[in-house]
Design an enzyme around this catalytic site. Structure first.
Site, PDB file in Angstrom:
ATOM      1  CG  HIS A 173     -50.887   2.909  -2.418  1.00  0.00           C
ATOM      2  ND1 HIS A 173     -50.498   3.807  -1.446  1.00  0.00           N
ATOM      3  CD2 HIS A 173     -49.768   2.227  -2.751  1.00  0.00           C
ATOM      4  CE1 HIS A 173     -49.204   3.678  -1.209  1.00  0.00           C
ATOM      5  NE2 HIS A 173     -48.725   2.729  -1.995  1.00  0.00           N
ATOM      6  CB  CYS A 270     -51.647   5.834   4.391  1.00  0.00           C
ATOM      7  SG  CYS A 270     -51.926   7.544   4.182  1.00  0.00           S
TER       8      CYS A 270
HETATM    9  C1  CIR Z   1     -45.658   8.042  -0.921  1.00  0.00           C
HETATM   10  O1  CIR Z   1     -45.696   8.447  -2.087  1.00  0.00           O
HETATM   11  O2  CIR Z   1     -45.167   6.960  -0.628  1.00  0.00           O
HETATM   12  C2  CIR Z   1     -46.211   8.930   0.162  1.00  0.00           C
HETATM   13  N1  CIR Z   1     -45.971  10.295  -0.162  1.00  0.00           N
HETATM   14  C3  CIR Z   1     -47.689   8.700   0.354  1.00  0.00           C
HETATM   15  C4  CIR Z   1     -48.005   7.328   0.862  1.00  0.00           C
HETATM   16  C5  CIR Z   1     -49.440   7.146   1.135  1.00  0.00           C
HETATM   17  N2  CIR Z   1     -49.662   5.849   1.636  1.00  0.00           N
HETATM   18  C6  CIR Z   1     -50.843   5.284   1.709  1.00  0.00           C
HETATM   19  O3  CIR Z   1     -51.840   5.835   1.281  1.00  0.00           O
HETATM   20  N3  CIR Z   1     -50.906   4.061   2.202  1.00  0.00           N
END
Ligand code: CIR
Length: 279
Positions: A173, A270
């Site tokens: 992201h 997150c």
């Molecule tokens: C994913 O790949 O969706 C999760 N393992 C990690 C998401 C992390 N989200 C974020 O940094 N906003």
């Protein structure tokens, strides 16, 4: 250099967090295998992170972890909250879409005074982890999770702010490599993808922005709330942490660790949705 960050747009009354389901270590999405997640340690680090947010006078609203959504602790992705609105996303990873439905129900159940807006067309995808909000404009990562239709949907939901699409050349992201420290201050890494994002942000904004560059991308994700900065400390990223300590010496800083969730591409922002309910 010493920057005292004017954090006025970053005042919050509530934060949504979720527990970590037992399914996370084996089933959470990850870009590459960088070692197994220790669930107990992940939960301890997460509890410490939530306590840091709570210590800033923010009321914690807890979502129950759901085993069938192993990534549900990453609550930033299914909703974007700003200016009294909660924009429910359509996450780029199909397996994470139930999280958006649950988040909507949860927000409705809190009775918080937020206008709930549903994303979007069936082509649009957007993850909150791609959404960098400075308080006066949005920069949105065009990544493997967020597409141009998702950026347009966000613009439709927030016509009062400019929304700029920024290509994310590597990693998950936009916020995997950057975060906002103040209206005009972005912390960013120095990888090729970070450098490219920085250039695009500079080209897109009409404001004068300051960039604090860190040798690594991961520690560039910090959480700023109520005049304080929660950041990854020296234990994990000594060089980057010492730059943060110096540049933001006038701010309250709370170092935390994020060793376990980082293995499944989770960073600090997150794991919470920060909300300001004006009374
Ligand atoms: C994913 O790949 O969706 C999760 N393992 C990690 C998401 C992390 N989200 C974020 O940094 N906003």
């Amino acid at each position: 250099m010493s920057l005292s960050s004017s954090s006025s747009p970053f005042v919050y009354t509530h934060a949504i967090v979720s527990g970590i389901p037992s399914s996370l270590p084996s089933e959470a999405l990850r870009i590459e295998d960088v070692g197994a997640v220790d669930l107990a340690h992940a939960r301890a680090e997460h509890a410490n992170y939530v306590a840091a947010i709570e210590s800033l006078g923010i009321k914690i609203l807890r979502l129950d972890p759901e085993e069938d959504t192993p990534d549900c602790v990453f609550v930033e992705d299914p909703v974007i909250v700003a200016n009294g609105k909660a924009f429910i996303t359509r996450p780029g990873a199909k397996v994470r879409r139930p999280e958006a439905r649950r988040m909507k129900k949860f927000i409705e159940s809190t009775g918080l005074d937020l206008q709930i807006i549903d994303c979007c067309s069936s082509e649009a995808t957007i993850d909150g982890g791609d959404v960098l909000f400075t308080g006066r404009e949005f920069f949105v990562g065009l990544s493997t999770r967020t597409n141009a239709e998702g950026v347009s949907a966000l613009q439709d939901a927030f016509p009062e702010y400019p929304v700029h699409g920024i290509s994310v050349d590597a990693g998950l992201h936009l916020k995997t490599l950057s975060s906002v420290a103040a209206e005009d201050v972005i912390i960013i890494g120095t990888s090729a993808a970070s450098k490219s994002a920085k250039k695009q942000i500079q080209a897109a904004t009409k404001y004068s922005m300051n960039f604090v560059e860190l040798p690594k991308d991961a520690p560039a994700n910090v959480l700023v709330a109520n005049g304080a900065m929660v950041h990854v400390g020296r234990e994990e990223h000594p060089e980057s942490a010492s730059i943060i300590e110096e540049v933001f010496q006038e701010m309250q800083r709370i170092p935390v660790t994020n060793k376990e969730l980082a293995r499944v591409d989770g960073s600090l922002t997150c794991c919470s949705v920060l909300i300001n309910i004006r009374s």
